[in-house]
Design a protein around this motif. Structure first.
Motif, PDB file in Angstrom:
ATOM      1  N   ARG A 190      72.931 -11.918-132.023  1.00 18.19           N
ATOM      2  CA  ARG A 190      73.215 -11.611-130.468  1.00 18.19           C
ATOM      3  C   ARG A 190      72.057 -10.777-129.826  1.00 18.19           C
ATOM      4  O   ARG A 190      71.484 -11.081-128.783  1.00 18.19           O
ATOM      5  CB  ARG A 190      74.376 -10.707-130.342  1.00 18.19           C
ATOM      6  CG  ARG A 190      74.493 -10.069-128.662  1.00 18.19           C
ATOM      7  CD  ARG A 190      75.902  -8.935-128.916  1.00 18.19           C
ATOM      8  NE  ARG A 190      76.804  -9.976-128.871  1.00 18.19           N
ATOM      9  CZ  ARG A 190      77.452 -10.439-127.919  1.00 18.19           C
ATOM     10  NH1 ARG A 190      77.061 -10.717-126.618  1.00 18.19           N
ATOM     11  NH2 ARG A 190      78.410 -11.309-128.082  1.00 18.19           N
ATOM     12  N   ARG A 191      71.385  -9.925-130.601  1.00 19.87           N
ATOM     13  CA  ARG A 191      70.350  -9.190-130.326  1.00 19.87           C
ATOM     14  C   ARG A 191      69.006  -9.879-130.248  1.00 19.87           C
ATOM     15  O   ARG A 191      67.821  -9.959-129.143  1.00 19.87           O
ATOM     16  CB  ARG A 191      69.772  -7.895-131.261  1.00 19.87           C
ATOM     17  CG  ARG A 191      68.868  -7.243-130.897  1.00 19.87           C
ATOM     18  CD  ARG A 191      69.313  -6.131-129.807  1.00 19.87           C
ATOM     19  NE  ARG A 191      68.096  -5.343-128.929  1.00 19.87           N
ATOM     20  CZ  ARG A 191      67.376  -4.430-129.805  1.00 19.87           C
ATOM     21  NH1 ARG A 191      67.493  -4.138-131.158  1.00 19.87           N
ATOM     22  NH2 ARG A 191      66.307  -3.896-128.937  1.00 19.87           N
ATOM     23  N   ASN A 192      68.960 -10.804-131.153  1.00 22.22           N
ATOM     24  CA  ASN A 192      67.797 -12.021-131.166  1.00 22.22           C
ATOM     25  C   ASN A 192      67.754 -12.618-129.799  1.00 22.22           C
ATOM     26  O   ASN A 192      66.720 -13.082-129.086  1.00 22.22           O
ATOM     27  CB  ASN A 192      67.914 -12.818-132.235  1.00 22.22           C
ATOM     28  CG  ASN A 192      66.778 -12.709-133.385  1.00 22.22           C
ATOM     29  OD1 ASN A 192      65.615 -12.892-133.295  1.00 22.22           O
ATOM     30  ND2 ASN A 192      67.410 -12.076-134.619  1.00 22.22           N
ATOM     31  N   MET A 229      78.914 -18.205-130.816  1.00 21.91           N
ATOM     32  CA  MET A 229      79.708 -17.163-130.707  1.00 21.91           C
ATOM     33  C   MET A 229      80.283 -16.478-132.083  1.00 21.91           C
ATOM     34  O   MET A 229      80.283 -15.243-131.972  1.00 21.91           O
ATOM     35  CB  MET A 229      80.779 -17.338-129.627  1.00 21.91           C
ATOM     36  CG  MET A 229      81.408 -16.139-129.106  1.00 21.91           C
ATOM     37  SD  MET A 229      80.266 -15.108-128.184  1.00 21.91           S
ATOM     38  CE  MET A 229      80.228 -16.016-126.627  1.00 21.91           C
ATOM     39  N   PRO A 230      80.768 -17.197-132.843  1.00 21.01           N
ATOM     40  CA  PRO A 230      81.308 -16.919-133.972  1.00 21.01           C
ATOM     41  C   PRO A 230      80.371 -16.058-134.982  1.00 21.01           C
ATOM     42  O   PRO A 230      80.558 -15.414-136.050  1.00 21.01           O
ATOM     43  CB  PRO A 230      81.891 -18.135-134.794  1.00 21.01           C
ATOM     44  CG  PRO A 230      82.226 -18.931-134.001  1.00 21.01           C
ATOM     45  CD  PRO A 230      81.112 -18.714-132.895  1.00 21.01           C
ATOM     46  N   PHE A 231      79.038 -16.342-134.792  1.00 17.59           N
ATOM     47  CA  PHE A 231      78.103 -15.790-135.810  1.00 17.59           C
ATOM     48  C   PHE A 231      77.182 -14.594-134.917  1.00 17.59           C
ATOM     49  O   PHE A 231      76.089 -14.454-135.341  1.00 17.59           O
ATOM     50  CB  PHE A 231      77.038 -16.941-136.177  1.00 17.59           C
ATOM     51  CG  PHE A 231      77.838 -18.086-136.565  1.00 17.59           C
ATOM     52  CD1 PHE A 231      78.206 -18.199-137.938  1.00 17.59           C
ATOM     53  CD2 PHE A 231      77.719 -19.289-135.993  1.00 17.59           C
ATOM     54  CE1 PHE A 231      78.962 -19.225-138.408  1.00 17.59           C
ATOM     55  CE2 PHE A 231      78.793 -20.454-136.586  1.00 17.59           C
ATOM     56  CZ  PHE A 231      79.118 -20.305-137.682  1.00 17.59           C
ATOM     57  N   ALA A 232      77.730 -14.234-133.784  1.00 15.22           N
ATOM     58  CA  ALA A 232      76.911 -13.324-132.781  1.00 15.22           C
ATOM     59  C   ALA A 232      76.514 -12.055-133.798  1.00 15.22           C
ATOM     60  O   ALA A 232      75.242 -11.501-133.378  1.00 15.22           O
ATOM     61  CB  ALA A 232      77.627 -12.892-131.686  1.00 15.22           C
ATOM     62  N   ASP A 233      77.430 -11.325-134.811  1.00 15.36           N
ATOM     63  CA  ASP A 233      76.877 -10.392-135.208  1.00 15.36           C
ATOM     64  C   ASP A 233      76.374 -10.547-136.856  1.00 15.36           C
ATOM     65  O   ASP A 233      76.081  -9.399-137.526  1.00 15.36           O
ATOM     66  CB  ASP A 233      78.115  -9.450-135.605  1.00 15.36           C
ATOM     67  CG  ASP A 233      78.876  -9.108-134.323  1.00 15.36           C
ATOM     68  OD1 ASP A 233      78.003  -8.847-133.604  1.00 15.36           O
ATOM     69  OD2 ASP A 233      80.113  -9.017-134.221  1.00 15.36           O
TER      70      ASP A 233
END
Length: 347
Positions: A99-101, A130-134
């Motif tokens: 997400r931050r990237n 979206m499922p890998f955002a964190d």
């Protein structure tokens, strides 16, 4: 989104020309591939478009703005061109989550948190992340990392997207699935995309048009179908697709149109030239016909899955390629029929 215009663009390194008077127009929303062998200038052209390199000569316009002009010294920096760039190496920040990237370019621009979250969520959703955002980049597969790079590009709503061999580091199966990701991305966003690759199958599968480059020049800029079926010159005919380029011994106008004397036989040809001197013989132009006087010996038979590639040596010594449904043993003599190949003129 924006169209891209290049006018007589050249780039020299220590006096050596990497690009030679490149003139081209890329339409708004078009997916264009730059295709050619290593060292042909395709990555240099992409870097000049992005603003990482300044042209030695010529002008570049993206949309309504002139972004580079060697004569006047105009050189808008990369960050001000509103262009997304997807690198072969992904270029992700390893200490930032997915997400931050993706959201970091918006932080640099100073967008509000609400705006950043909305645009980042939209980019993650568009790329299936979206499922890998964190997750951290180290916890992702190569294909997932490439999706992050694409999402980070998408989040800035660029006027154009430049991609420098983004699938080169992936295995064959993953490259195939990522081709669909890039094609879907283009369909969804309508972005103008310029995609560098040395893999012609990749370019053929995704691009609306392909600019074939050789020695710093665009030698043909056309649709995949036109490049394959109607090459303009010897380089394109030899580089794109498989097959053989053969000299024409004589050209006549017969009852069914233009005919050429090739391999000791007279065959019908298709051409835009009045007096072509070469034919481009693709595998689909050749069929096995035992009643034919044109004979060839099987040099090699390679199974391709459903068909065999036959490397054949004709009685005149020329090598040609045909496809067949069944294997033919090496050394087998076959009769060949040639149907309507493309003919062109090479000075």
């Amino acid at each position: 989104m924006a169209d891209i215009e290049l006018q007589a663009v050249e780039k020299h390194f220590d006096g050596v020309a990497a690009l030679r008077s490149v003139t081209a127009s890329i339409q708004d929303g078009e997916f264009v591939a730059l295709l050619g062998p290593s060292g042909c200038g395709k990555s240099t052209l992409l870097r000049v478009l992005a603003g990482f390199e300044a042209p030695t000569r010529g002008q570049i316009r993206i949309g309504a703005r002139e972004v580079a002009n060697a004569e006047t010294g105009q050189a808008i920096p990369p960050e001000a061109r509103n262009i997304g760039f997807v690198f072969q190496s992904y270029a992700l920040w390893p200490h930032m989550s997915v997400r931050r990237n993706v959201s970091y370019p918006l932080e640099v621009r100073g967008l509000t948190k609400v705006a950043r979250v909305a645009r980042t969520d939209a980019a993650l959703a568009a790329t299936g992340l979206m499922p890998f955002a964190d997750r951290m980049p180290a916890d992702l597969s190569g294909g997932q990392r490439q999706r992050v790079a694409l999402a980070r590009c998408l989040v800035s709503d660029p006027a154009a997207v430049l991609l420098d061999e983004p699938l080169a580091n992936l295995d064959v199966a993953l490259r195939s699935s990522m081709q669909a990701v890039f094609s879907d991305f283009h369909t969804r966003t309508g972005a103008t995309m310029v995609y560098v690759t040395h893999d012609q199958a990749e370019a053929m599968a995704m691009a609306d048009r392909i600019a074939v480059m050789s020695d710093g020049e665009i030698v043909q800029f056309d649709t995949p179908e036109k490049l394959y079926n109607q090459p303009d010159n010897l380089f394109v005919a030899s580089f794109v697709g498989e097959g053989t380029v053969l000299p024409i011994e004589a050209v006549t106008i017969g009852q069914v149109g233009m005919e050429a004397q090739v391999l000791g036989s007279r065959i019908a040809i298709t051409s835009q030239d009045e007096n072509p001197n070469l034919i481009c013989l693709r595998p689909e132009n050749i069929s096995i016909c035992e009643t034919s006087d044109l004979r060839a010996q099987v040099v090699r038979a390679t199974y391709l899955g459903g068909t065999y590639r036959l490397d054949l040596q004709t009685n005149s010594g020329a090598m040609v390629v045909a496809h067949a449904r069944q294997r033919h043993a090496e050394g087998t003599q076959l009769g060949l029929s040639i149907s309507n190949p493309w003919a062109f003129t090479e000075v």
